[in-house]
Motif scaffolding. Sequence first.
Motif, short mmCIF file in Angstrom:
data_model
loop_
_atom_site.label_atom_id
_atom_site.label_comp_id
_atom_site.label_asym_id
_atom_site.label_seq_id
_atom_site.Cartn_x
_atom_site.Cartn_y
_atom_site.Cartn_z
N ASN A 34 20.42 -0.18 -0.32
CA ASN A 34 20.52 0.01 -1.77
C ASN A 34 19.16 0.06 -2.45
O ASN A 34 18.94 0.86 -3.35
CB ASN A 34 21.36 -1.11 -2.39
CG ASN A 34 21.64 -0.85 -3.85
OD1 ASN A 34 21.83 0.29 -4.26
ND2 ASN A 34 21.67 -1.91 -4.63
N LYS A 35 18.23 -0.74 -2.01
CA LYS A 35 16.89 -0.78 -2.61
C LYS A 35 16.21 0.59 -2.55
O LYS A 35 15.51 0.98 -3.47
CB LYS A 35 16.05 -1.82 -1.87
CG LYS A 35 14.63 -1.93 -2.32
CD LYS A 35 13.91 -2.99 -1.51
CE LYS A 35 12.45 -3.07 -1.86
NZ LYS A 35 11.73 -4.04 -1.03
N TYR A 36 16.46 1.32 -1.48
CA TYR A 36 15.78 2.59 -1.26
C TYR A 36 16.57 3.78 -1.81
O TYR A 36 16.00 4.82 -2.11
CB TYR A 36 15.52 2.80 0.23
CG TYR A 36 14.69 1.69 0.80
CD1 TYR A 36 13.32 1.71 0.67
CD2 TYR A 36 15.28 0.60 1.43
CE1 TYR A 36 12.55 0.68 1.16
CE2 TYR A 36 14.52 -0.44 1.93
CZ TYR A 36 13.15 -0.40 1.79
OH TYR A 36 12.39 -1.41 2.27
N LEU A 37 17.89 3.64 -1.94
CA LEU A 37 18.74 4.76 -2.31
C LEU A 37 19.25 4.69 -3.75
O LEU A 37 20.13 5.46 -4.12
CB LEU A 37 19.93 4.85 -1.35
CG LEU A 37 19.57 5.12 0.11
CD1 LEU A 37 20.81 5.05 0.97
CD2 LEU A 37 18.87 6.45 0.26
N GLN A 38 18.72 3.79 -4.56
CA GLN A 38 19.21 3.65 -5.94
C GLN A 38 19.07 4.93 -6.74
O GLN A 38 19.95 5.27 -7.52
CB GLN A 38 18.47 2.52 -6.66
CG GLN A 38 18.93 1.16 -6.29
CD GLN A 38 18.14 0.09 -7.02
OE1 GLN A 38 17.12 0.36 -7.63
NE2 GLN A 38 18.63 -1.14 -6.96
N GLN A 39 17.99 5.66 -6.56
CA GLN A 39 17.73 6.85 -7.36
C GLN A 39 18.25 8.14 -6.72
O GLN A 39 18.09 9.21 -7.29
CB GLN A 39 16.23 6.97 -7.64
CG GLN A 39 15.69 5.84 -8.47
CD GLN A 39 14.21 6.00 -8.72
OE1 GLN A 39 13.63 7.06 -8.49
NE2 GLN A 39 13.58 4.95 -9.20
N VAL A 40 18.86 8.04 -5.55
CA VAL A 40 19.40 9.22 -4.88
C VAL A 40 20.86 9.37 -5.30
O VAL A 40 21.65 8.45 -5.13
CB VAL A 40 19.29 9.08 -3.34
CG1 VAL A 40 19.87 10.29 -2.64
CG2 VAL A 40 17.85 8.86 -2.93
N PRO A 41 21.25 10.54 -5.83
CA PRO A 41 22.63 10.73 -6.27
C PRO A 41 23.62 10.69 -5.11
O PRO A 41 23.30 11.10 -3.98
CB PRO A 41 22.62 12.13 -6.91
CG PRO A 41 21.21 12.51 -7.06
CD PRO A 41 20.40 11.68 -6.12
N ASP A 42 24.82 10.21 -5.39
CA ASP A 42 25.87 10.13 -4.37
C ASP A 42 26.18 11.49 -3.76
O ASP A 42 26.41 11.60 -2.56
CB ASP A 42 27.16 9.55 -4.96
CG ASP A 42 27.14 8.03 -5.03
OD1 ASP A 42 26.28 7.41 -4.37
OD2 ASP A 42 28.00 7.46 -5.73
N ILE A 43 26.18 12.51 -4.58
CA ILE A 43 26.54 13.84 -4.08
C ILE A 43 25.50 14.34 -3.08
O ILE A 43 25.84 15.03 -2.11
CB ILE A 43 26.75 14.84 -5.24
CG1 ILE A 43 27.50 16.08 -4.77
CG2 ILE A 43 25.46 15.22 -5.90
CD1 ILE A 43 28.93 15.84 -4.46
N ARG A 44 24.25 13.96 -3.25
CA ARG A 44 23.19 14.35 -2.30
C ARG A 44 23.41 13.66 -0.96
O ARG A 44 23.31 14.28 0.10
CB ARG A 44 21.84 13.96 -2.90
CG ARG A 44 20.66 14.36 -2.09
CD ARG A 44 20.42 15.86 -2.19
NE ARG A 44 19.31 16.27 -1.39
CZ ARG A 44 18.11 16.55 -1.86
NH1 ARG A 44 17.89 16.46 -3.14
NH2 ARG A 44 17.15 16.92 -1.06
#
Length: 159
Positions: free
Chosen positions: A69-79
Motif C-alpha cells: 500500500n505504501k508504494y501503490l497509493q498513487q497508482v490507479p486501480d485500473i492501471r
Amino acid sequence: MASPSDTSINEDENAITPLRIGVRCKPATLTLLYRAPGGMTRLRLMPVRGLAAYGPLALPLAQIRQRHNKYLQQVPDIRLEKLLRLLQEVSCGRELEEAARALTKEYTIDPNQDLNKLHDADLAKKKKIMDSSFSHHQVLPDDPGYKYDQRLEFDSEKV
C-alpha cells in the motif's frame, strides 16, 4: 508553527512518487520505479501470488494493494488491473506483444461504442477507465499552467 502550505510541502517530501510501473512475466511480478522521500530513484519488485489463469482480479488486486500500500497509493486501480490482466494473458500462453495489443483494445474507450448495451461488469470497467483518464487530465488550481475561466472554441464541423 508551520503554515498549512508548509505542511503540504513536508508531506510531499515524505511521499513516494511512482515514476513507472510494469511487469515481469516469469515469475509474475509487478515492478515499480519510484522516487523515494530522499529524492533517490528506487526499484521495487512485488511478486503477484495467487493469480489464476482465468477469473476475476478483485482478490489478487486487493492482496497486492494490502501488501504494498505504501508504494501503490498513487497508482490507479485500473492501471494495476490492466497489468494483472496482462500477466493472466501471458500465463495462458499468449505472447507478450499479442496480449498487450488485446488489452489495449479492451482498456480503451471507443467513442462510437454504445455503452448502454454493455453488461454491468463491462460498464463498470469502462467507467473506471473514464475516471482514471479524467483524473489524469484534470487541471487543479494548484497545478502549474492553471488558468481560471479558460475558454476554447471548437470546430463544429468535426462533430
